[in-house]
Design a protein around this motif. Structure first.
Motif, PDB file in Angstrom:
ATOM      1  N   GLY B  30       0.844  -1.191   0.000  1.00  0.00           N
ATOM      2  CA  GLY B  30       0.000   0.000   0.000  1.00  0.00           C
ATOM      3  C   GLY B  30       0.873   1.232   0.000  1.00  0.00           C
ATOM      4  N   PRO B  31       0.265   2.356  -0.284  1.00  0.00           N
ATOM      5  CA  PRO B  31       1.072   3.560  -0.473  1.00  0.00           C
ATOM      6  C   PRO B  31       1.752   4.056   0.797  1.00  0.00           C
ATOM      7  N   ASN B  32       1.235   3.689   1.955  1.00  0.00           N
ATOM      8  CA  ASN B  32       1.770   4.298   3.171  1.00  0.00           C
ATOM      9  C   ASN B  32       2.406   3.322   4.143  1.00  0.00           C
ATOM     10  N   GLY B  33       2.694   2.126   3.683  1.00  0.00           N
ATOM     11  CA  GLY B  33       3.319   1.203   4.604  1.00  0.00           C
ATOM     12  C   GLY B  33       2.311   0.606   5.557  1.00  0.00           C
ATOM     13  N   GLY B  34       2.842  -0.020   6.565  1.00  0.00           N
ATOM     14  CA  GLY B  34       2.018  -0.881   7.406  1.00  0.00           C
ATOM     15  C   GLY B  34       1.084  -0.200   8.379  1.00  0.00           C
ATOM     16  N   SER B  35       1.138   1.142   8.455  1.00  0.00           N
ATOM     17  CA  SER B  35       0.438   1.705   9.600  1.00  0.00           C
ATOM     18  C   SER B  35      -0.916   2.323   9.261  1.00  0.00           C
ATOM     19  N   ARG B  37      -4.832   2.576   7.479  1.00  0.00           N
ATOM     20  CA  ARG B  37      -5.999   1.718   7.342  1.00  0.00           C
ATOM     21  C   ARG B  37      -6.010   1.017   5.991  1.00  0.00           C
ATOM     22  N   ARG B  40      -3.869  -1.744   6.044  1.00  0.00           N
ATOM     23  CA  ARG B  40      -4.357  -2.783   6.953  1.00  0.00           C
ATOM     24  C   ARG B  40      -5.307  -3.696   6.197  1.00  0.00           C
ATOM     25  N   ASP B  44      -4.608  -7.567   5.405  1.00  0.00           N
ATOM     26  CA  ASP B  44      -5.549  -8.640   5.733  1.00  0.00           C
ATOM     27  C   ASP B  44      -5.687  -9.576   4.555  1.00  0.00           C
TER      28      ASP B  44
END
Lengths: 194, 302, 875
Positions: B30-35, B37, B40, B44
């Motif tokens: 995702g564009p912003n890494g693991g932190s 939503r 997330r 998943d």
């Protein structure tokens, strides 16, 4: 047949040796020009051992939750096909998933965050806003997975690194509010590394 | 000419190719890494598919780690040490190869799939007389390359064969391309040129020219699969010498007559092509001599 | 967006010279580093757009655009420091902006009983773009019609402490003078009004008597319900620096062990005390007073009490009778010996200060302390204790309220609230009404009529009145409706019914969901200029680029335009009320308005007319004077005082000589400080809270119809709700659906300021991106919740989802505080960080809160709601 084998053997050996030299020379430089060395994912063997053990399968990147692991492609240094991290862009969240999927042990399996030894954070006391008293920040402390152990805050939220606890995940470098060169940077350091 | 097993093989190849693209798409953070939503949700999804990730070089399927034997061989030789998970990851591929032969090449290898996809193009080129005559290369080169590669790997302490092994290269290029496009960091590399070169070689030098003569991984699979249990059974009585199987065989064997022991990859093209059902799969330790026909002598392909 | 480019320069220099060593880069000459690039062009002086500390800020611009924000080294408040919010404030300016006026196709029309079916959505298809002229015409027509048919009081306004003084002053003229409405509120209501009314009651005027320089003079500093390190960092670090230097004792009263507590303990644990009370502040004041009266008679300022206060006898008797620290442990939750320990520190510091003539105890509180059903009593109780020990009217001592908004003090001084006129005088004062009507250029009868109008229940009441149909139109200006409690049952249905005009800068802003007309506003830093007043009464210019994003207009200009249009429709002399002309650049000059404001202040206790005298003498414009002095503290009634930077401290003749000063030692007509004993009595707790429990549950229950209950709750020092303690520790399945075992408090986190800008700034958004709830490890274990898992917080009125953050090592950032057992805390800042869209929005903190408010200050109690917790697993 023997002649054919010999000829093809000589050709193959010399060709592959040149390739090996090329790969070696690529791997000699850091992933990012100007950095002192390449920051590898957690659990990485010492550089020579790592380059030998890594089969360039990229599974560590697929497993990376934070999305911090990049795979070197020329003109990146670090050796094509090998994983590296640019902390100032994105640090490692220490989920250690990469160490679990590495099929060859180039990244040793780690269970505890404290066992990681990717590097160590170093603060530039002159540019850190909290230390040079141009601001109250604390961003590096907020994001540190080992906060209050690896980084503690003093007056004005001035950070202090505890070398023995810092594992070098680089989240602090990513979080540092300075543009460009950060006031806190991670230097690679691996157990058993020269 | 519908043969269910052949269809299954094609399907498997296709699935592997699709997974090469979908795998990294799912693995992307995702564009912003693991932190955030967004990621997330992505993670998943990834967790659900995490049991299947990687590629033909190195993969994880249902918690079982799998390795191309060449990857393992390189890894062990270059670090001069073994690693238990590495050995465990070898069990299934080696066992399958020992039992079924060089099926990786015909069922899984993404480069093989790419080459097969080039067949029709080659036919077109042949029609237009743009393909020169078949270059006949010695099949033994690949064993030499394998041995040389492992030797250089051991000496240099750095794996080299993965950089000339088409399935590993192709998988990595697809992977890197998908990630690169998502990250906005994509840049082509020399590996792409090498892959194009091999495809060109395939087009010009003949079907599976790389696989037959040069592929170091193919060589390893050949050796591992030489004592395979599943083999081609030929019933000479039924053979009408139509030579369809010779045309069909992608690696240039004469299925009715050659000793296919080391080279055959059980792709089943010959079985599917035989109008008389003279060829079939059978369990056997060794090739039965092809009775009634002079053997040991390769026939030129038409 | 380029942040801190001067830092970049410095950093590059460092790398060039840099050899990494164990301790960092070695640097040859630290003096040579251009930490403040003085040569850089286009520096604009401003005050930080965030909290009420009011740090001096320099906005760096390039080609009329804001590129960076750096702290002002020469500003007396922050002395070159700024917190992470301020340092990154440039990041949130040019993102997600509205640029065109928008009109909802299906508008609510309360006069004809039409309620829009599309409120609650900001889908582009529901709006049409319009010209400024059209949007303003529609607004003016509709509002004028409502005023004519339903009266001025049917139009409400919710303003903001982010507006400039000039904007606020004009909003008040617009509402009270033009429309004739008393329904004017501002987010200051949810922020500081308990301090306002508390000050009025005790000191006679809304005046924090202290200044920041008192910090460095104090002998003891106490923080009341105030996590200053998170909410007012620069103030906190001034305190911490002083503690590190002078080793003064400190007290923090807060349910949580906050960063403030820990930071002070790190400096010296021996004289840093933490009182982890829950709602026990009033009892703590009184118990401390008891302990001081009992053991430290020499610390009691008997002379001061007798000479300058009223009500002290009742206070002393009441405290002695009922507040033995041992007897009130059930309310304070603090062991008596701890109370005595602090009383000793307090006494020692008070005596020290009194002997020296400077120093003593400085008590600081913030928004959380005010946000209580008994917020006003919290202020009064504290002032009582300060008066008892003589810690008022002397440098280095006193009560200091710290505002949340950068210009909440402006909202207070300009009187942009129900029942208020500018300069700390109520609408009930006929003489002042006459004077102000003259200043405003309106007929006095208009203001006299407004004085008769009620806006019962203030901000909350305004929304309840809208639900009843009494308020039919609403202006939302630079303030969000989600800072009001019980959003799902109060503000949102109210805004749905009303004709709502929103001045907004962002597209994804909650106000837009309920707007009929949306006007794109210019924001901090891009307007022409204006002034802010921060917590030590310091007026400071907030200059801007005068180059808003194309299509946007400054809020002040919008008031003038709509004010003129509506005044004409109502038959008033628009040009007399708003005698302002546009400048060459097309904007109004805020300094023109500021001069009017200064002129009007003449004769009040906030007299600022000295600035105009200086202008007359020297020709220096008011803004230039303020810029030069880096702020002027009100009052500045004479040119001498104005030239000296205004009045640092107030009361007990600390002001400079001032011929027509309208008060003696204190602002009350009798010149005295009024002590009123405030009490805390839990004997009728359940009965009273039960009486308030239908709020937000029963749609026919309006809390403004039960003011007597609120008064009873306030007088007993209660909370709006009482947790079902018996169910604490039970597994979730065995807690009946109508039981709420936990305390539930919402507040702020260091990285974010309220709910808007910082969640749009990359740096701060990334640091604290997710809604979290601080939870005690025992509670978590009993609930079966592990650190980092998602839970749902359920109150009687709504739910929020949040990640459980357990302890200081939590994986959930920022994990700085720990909470007592049975107590949960979440920041409200992330309310719309997941999504503003109500269908997707799961973090709306004020969807859960109780609408009960302090009956005098009108401030809601966000700190003491009750909830239960439903685990959601990993999520």
């Amino acid at each position: 047949m023997a002649a054919r084998s010999a000829a093809s053997g000589v050709l193959a050996l010399s060709g592959l040796s040149i390739l090996a030299l090329l790969i070696r020379s690529e791997a000699a430089g850091p992933a990012v020009p100007g950095e002192p060395a390449t920051l590898r994912p957690p659990g990485a063997l010492a550089e020579a051992g790592f380059l030998a053990a890594c089969i360039r399968c990229e599974r560590c990147r697929d497993a990376c939750e934070a999305g911090c692991i990049r795979i070197a492609r020329p003109p990146d240094g670090a050796g094509r096909g090998t994983p590296f991290i640019v902390a100032r862009e994105r640090g490692c969240t220490l989920c250690l998933e990469c160490t679990r999927v590495c099929p060859t042990g180039a990244l040793r399996r780690l269970e505890e965050v404290e066992d990681v030894a990717m590097g160590v954070a170093v603060i530039d006391e002159r540019t850190c806003v909290a230390i040079n008293r141009t601001g109250v920040c604390g961003a590096c402390h907020t994001v540190c997975p080992l906060r209050n152990r690896a980084i503690t805050l003093g007056l004005h939220n001035a950070p202090a690194i505890h070398d023995d606890k810092c594992v070098g995940c680089g989240l602090c470098e990513e979080a540092c509010i300075l543009d460009g060169t950060k006031a806190i940077r991670v230097f690679p350091r691996r157990k058993g590394a020269a | 000419m519908s043969d269910p097993l052949r269809t299954l093989r094609k399907g498997t190849q296709g699935a592997v190719a699709i997974f090469l693209v979908v795998g990294p798409l799912l693995a992307w953070h995702g564009p912003n890494g693991g932190s955030t939503r967004i990621s997330r949700v992505l993670s998943d999804t990834r967790e659900r598919v995490a049991s299947v990730h990687g590629d033909s070089w190195s993969a994880q399927i249902g918690g079982v780690s799998l390795l191309d034997p060449l990857a393992a061989a390189e890894g062990v030789v270059s670090q001069k040490a073994s690693f238990r998970p590495l050995l465990l990851a070898l069990v299934l591929p080696v066992a399958l190869t020992v039992l079924l032969g060089r099926v990786f090449c015909s069922w899984v290898c993404p480069a093989g799939f790419l080459f097969e996809s080039c067949d029709s193009l080659r036919r077109l080129l042949a029609k237009a007389s743009l393909v020169p005559g078949r270059v006949r290369l010695w099949r033994g080169h690949k064993y030499v390359l394998l041995v040389a590669g492992l030797a250089v790997t051991a000496l240099a302490g750095i794996p080299v064969l993965s950089h000339v092994y088409p399935p590993a290269l192709a998988a990595r290029e697809v992977h890197d391309t998908v990630f690169g496009l998502l990250d906005g960091r994509y840049a082509p590399t020399g590996a792409l040129l090498f892959l194009f070169g091999i495809v060109l070689f395939e087009l010009l030098a003949g079907r599976r020219a790389w696989c037959r003569s040069l592929c170091p991984g193919g060589a390893l699979y050949c050796l591992l699969g030489s004592g395979r249990l599943v083999r081609i059974r030929r019933e000479a009585k039924r053979c009408t010498d139509c030579a369809d199987c010779i045309v069909a065989c992608p690696i240039g064997l004469d299925p009715m007559h050659d000793r296919t022991g080391v080279e055959c990859d059980n792709c089943r093209e010959c079985v599917a092509s035989c109008p008389e059902d003279a060829l079939s799969f059978a369990l056997a330790r060794a090739d039965a001599p092809a009775a009634g026909t002079p053997s040991g002598q390769e026939r030129p392909a038409p | 967006m380029k942040r801190r480019s001067f830092m970049k320069k410095a950093a590059i220099a460092a790398v060039a010279a840099g050899v990494p060593t164990a301790k960092g880069w070695t640097v040859p000459d630290p003096e040579n580093v251009p930490l403040e690039s003085k040569e850089a062009k286009n520096h604009v002086l401003a005050a930080c757009p965030y909290c009420g500390v009011g740090c001096g800020t320099i906005i760096q611009t390039e080609n009329g655009k804001i590129t960076n924000v750096i702290p002002d080294k020469h500003h007396p408040t922050n002395k070159g420091l700024q917190c992470i919010k301020g340092l990154t404030s440039a990041e949130a300016i040019y993102v997600n902006r509205l640029t065109k006026p928008l009109i909802r196709k299906d508008m609510s029309d309360p006069l004809r009983g039409h309620v829009s079916a599309t409120k609650g959505s900001f889908d582009p298809s529901l709006f049409r773009e319009a010209t400024w002229e059209e949007a303003e015409e529609i607004t003016a027509d509709r509002v004028a019609e409502i005023v004519k048919k339903s009266g001025g009081n049917a139009v409400g306004l919710y303003g903001s402490g982010q507006l400039t003084v000039e904007g606020q002053y004009l909003e008040n003229i617009f509402m009270k003078g033009v429309l004739g409405s008393n329904t004017i509120e501002a987010n200051a209501r949810m922020c500081m009004t308990s301090a306002v009314t508390g000050y009025f009651k005790s000191l006679g005027s809304d005046t924090p008597p202290t200044c920041y320089d008192d910090i460095e003079l104090a002998d003891m500093i106490t923080f009341w319900g105030h996590n200053a390190r998170g909410s007012h960092p620069i103030l906190f670090w001034r305190v911490a620096d002083h503690k590190a230097l002078a080793d003064i004792p400190t007290l923090v009263v807060d349910p949580r062990r906050t960063g403030t507590v820990q930071g002070l303990e790190e400096i010296n644990p021996a004289n840093s005390v933490h009182f982890p009370t829950i709602n026990g502040d009033i009892s703590i004041h009184n118990a401390l007073a008891y302990a001081i009266l009992e053991r430290h008679d020499d610390a009691v300022a008997w002379d001061f009490l007798k000479k300058y206060t009223t009500g002290w006898k009742e206070y002393v008797d009441g405290v002695k009778a009922n507040y033995n620290p041992k007897d009130v442990e059930d309310r304070t939750l603090i062991p008596a010996e701890e109370i005595y320990r602090v009383a000793e520190m307090w006494a020692e510091a008070s005596i020290k200060g009194r002997k020296r003539g400077s120093g003593g105890v400085l008590s600081i509180w913030g928004i959380g302390y005010n946000q209580h059903l008994h917020g006003q009593h919290n202020t009064m109780g504290l002032v009582n204790l300060m008066a008892l020990t003589g810690n008022i009217g002397r440098p280095g001592a006193g009560p200091h309220s710290q505002t949340g908004q950068p210009n909440a003090m402006g909202e207070r001084l300009t009187g942009g609230l129900t029942g208020r006129l500018p300069f700390n005088i109520g609408l009930g004062n006929a003489e002042h009404r006459k004077y102000i009507a003259e200043c405003w250029g309106i007929p006095q009868e208009r203001l006299d009529a407004v004085a008769k109008l009620q806006n019962t229940g203030m901000a909350v009441g305004m929304m309840e009145r809208a639900l009843k149909g009494e308020v039919q139109a609403m202006f939302l200006i630079y303030a969000t409706h989600i800072d009001l409690p019980d959003a799902y049952h109060l503000s949102r249905p109210a805004l749905t019914k009303m004709f709502t005009v929103v001045q907004e800068i962002y597209k994804d802003a909650p106000n837009n969901l309920y707007a009929d007309i949306i006007l794109p506003a210019a924001t901090w830093g891009e307007w022409v200029g204006g002034t802010y007043i921060q917590s030590e009464r310091r007026l400071y210019v907030v200059d801007g680029t005068a180059n808003p994003v194309k299509g946007c207009r400054p809020d002040m200009d919008m008031v003038i335009d709509k004010g003129k249009m509506i005044a004409k429709r109502l038959g008033l002399d628009a040009d007399r009320i708003f005698p302002y002309k546009r400048m060459e650049n097309g904007y109004y000059d805020p300094e023109d308005v500021f001069r009017e404001f200064l002129k009007a202040s003449k004769g009040s206790d906030a007299d600022l007319s000295g600035i105009l005298e200086v202008e007359k003498e020297t020709g220096k414009s008011p803004y230039d004077q303020i810029r030069e002095l880096r702020g002027i503290q009100w009052p500045a009634p004479t040119s001498a005082i104005a030239k000296a930077g205004g009045t640092k401290r107030r009361y007990m003749a600390q002001e400079e000589y001032w011929p027509d000063k309208p008060y003696a030692e204190f602002r009350h007509p009798d010149g005295k400080l009024h002590i009123h004993l405030v009490n805390q009595d839990y004997s009728r707790y359940k009965e009273i809270t039960d009486a308030m429990s239908p709020a937000g549950v029963d749609p026919n229950f309006y809390i403004i119809d039960h003011l007597d209950t609120l008064v009873a709750a306030r007088d007993a020092g209660l909370t709006p709700e009482l947790p079902d303690k018996d169910y604490l520790g039970r597994k979730i399945g065995s807690v009946p659906g109508d039981k709420y075992p936990f305390w539930w408090a919402t507040g702020v986190v260091y990285e974010h300021f309220h709910t808007s800008k910082t969640i749009r700034a990359g740096t701060t958004k990334k640091l604290v991106p997710e809604m979290y709830v601080e939870m005690h490890p025992d509670d978590a274990a009993e609930l079966g919740v592990r650190d980092g898992e998602w839970v749902r917080i359920v109150t009687r009125r709504g739910t929020v989802e949040a990640r459980a953050s357990i302890g200081l090592d939590s994986v959930v950032k920022p994990a700085r505080n720990t909470v007592p057992k049975g107590f949960l805390f979440s920041p409200w800042n992330l309310s719309v960080a997941d999504s503003a869209d109500p269908k997707k929005n799961k973090w709306l903190a004020n969807g859960t809160t109780h609408r009960a408010f302090d009956p005098v200050s009108g401030q809601a109690d966000f700190k003491k709601c009750v909830c239960r917790v439903e685990p959601l697993g990993k999520g």
